[in-house]
Write a protein that holds these residues in place. Structure first.
Motif, PDB file in Angstrom:
ATOM      1  N   TYR A   1       0.833  -1.197   0.000  1.00  0.00           N
ATOM      2  CA  TYR A   1       0.000   0.000   0.000  1.00  0.00           C
ATOM      3  C   TYR A   1       0.872   1.254   0.000  1.00  0.00           C
ATOM      4  CZ  TYR A   1      -3.926  -3.025   1.038  1.00  0.00           C
ATOM      5  OH  TYR A   1      -4.878  -4.012   0.957  1.00  0.00           O
TER       6      TYR A   1
ATOM      7  N   ASN B   1     -16.438  -3.416   2.844  1.00  0.00           N
ATOM      8  CA  ASN B   1     -15.452  -4.493   2.840  1.00  0.00           C
ATOM      9  C   ASN B   1     -15.936  -5.760   3.544  1.00  0.00           C
ATOM     10  OD1 ASN B   1     -12.726  -3.222   1.761  1.00  0.00           O
ATOM     11  ND2 ASN B   1     -13.713  -1.681   3.045  1.00  0.00           N
TER      12      ASN B   1
ATOM     13  N   PRO C   1      -6.832  -4.134   6.000  1.00  0.00           N
ATOM     14  CA  PRO C   1      -5.653  -4.403   5.170  1.00  0.00           C
ATOM     15  C   PRO C   1      -4.406  -3.651   5.616  1.00  0.00           C
ATOM     16  CG  PRO C   1      -7.116  -2.898   4.050  1.00  0.00           C
ATOM     17  CD  PRO C   1      -7.846  -3.352   5.290  1.00  0.00           C
TER      18      PRO C   1
END
Length: 227
Positions: free
Chosen positions: A64, A167, A180
């Motif tokens: 990320y 999610n 995440p």
């Protein structure tokens, strides 16, 4: 940054499935793959800084990347969190010649880099590439509009609930999901201070939402939807 590498078969398989690449013709796809180099960076490493020459745009393959701005006092404002398949800084292809924000890895991250001048030339030659760039920019604009509206219309509790619902793996009953990335990154993505995120999670305990590390347990998804 580590040594840049050409695209291997595994990287190619990841790239061709990304939203940016998936709609390209075979010829346009091959040209983009040939223009890419692969790089990996450790967590919390600066990819680029605001004001530096905008010579590349990026596609995340793993990990990320956090996009943010800094003011003169050092306060940070998060813009976006980019995960696998996301592109960022493509606005620079036809825009300013310096980056307008900072980019930093949130964890060990691998991404493809594309030289902006090369892709600008390819976009002039290949309509598919130009359309793919416009589609990404359009999606980013719509997402930004949603973020602005959510910041003004929704409470911190509602923003957290909306993220969890988006999610959540099921539409009803109990559920469990794993964030995440760390909660401080989630806070910035939702436009909240870390303390405000903690308070929002605490307020959701009354409907059965509990958090342990990155794991979120939801007692009743429908009750969460009613927040």
């Amino acid at each position: 940054m580590n040594k840049s590498l050409k695209v291997n078969s595994r990287d190619k398989a990841l790239l061709v499935r990304t939203p940016f690449m998936s709609a390209l013709s075979n010829e346009a796809l091959l040209k983009m793959l040939n223009a890419a180099t692969i790089s990996s960076l450790p967590a919390r490493h600066v990819v680029f800084r605001e004001g530096t020459p905008a010579d590349h745009f990026y596609c995340v393959l793993g990990g990320y990347v956090r996009l943010y701005r800094l003011n003169r006092e050092g306060r940070e404002a998060d813009i976006r969190v980019c995960g696998p398949g996301d592109t960022f800084a493509e606005c620079q292809i036809f825009g300013d010649d310096t980056y307008r924000f900072n980019a930093q890895t949130a964890e060990n991250t691998t991404f493809a880099r594309f030289d902006t001048r090369t892709v600008r030339t390819l976009a002039e030659q290949e309509p598919d590439i130009a359309k793919a760039i416009m589609a990404c920019l359009s999606q980013h604009l719509l997402t930004t509009m949603d973020c602005v509206a959510n910041d003004r219309l929704h409470t911190a509790q509602q923003r957290v609930a909306e993220y969890l619902l988006k999610n959540c793996p099921v539409s009803g009953g109990p559920a469990s999901l794993r964030l995440p990335f760390q909660k401080n990154l989630l806070a910035g993505m939702l436009g909240l201070a870390p303390e405000a995120l903690s308070r929002a999670f605490s307020s959701l305990r009354r409907i059965g939402v509990t958090v342990r590390g990155r794991v979120v347990q939801i007692g009743d998804v429908r009750a969460l939807r009613d927040i």
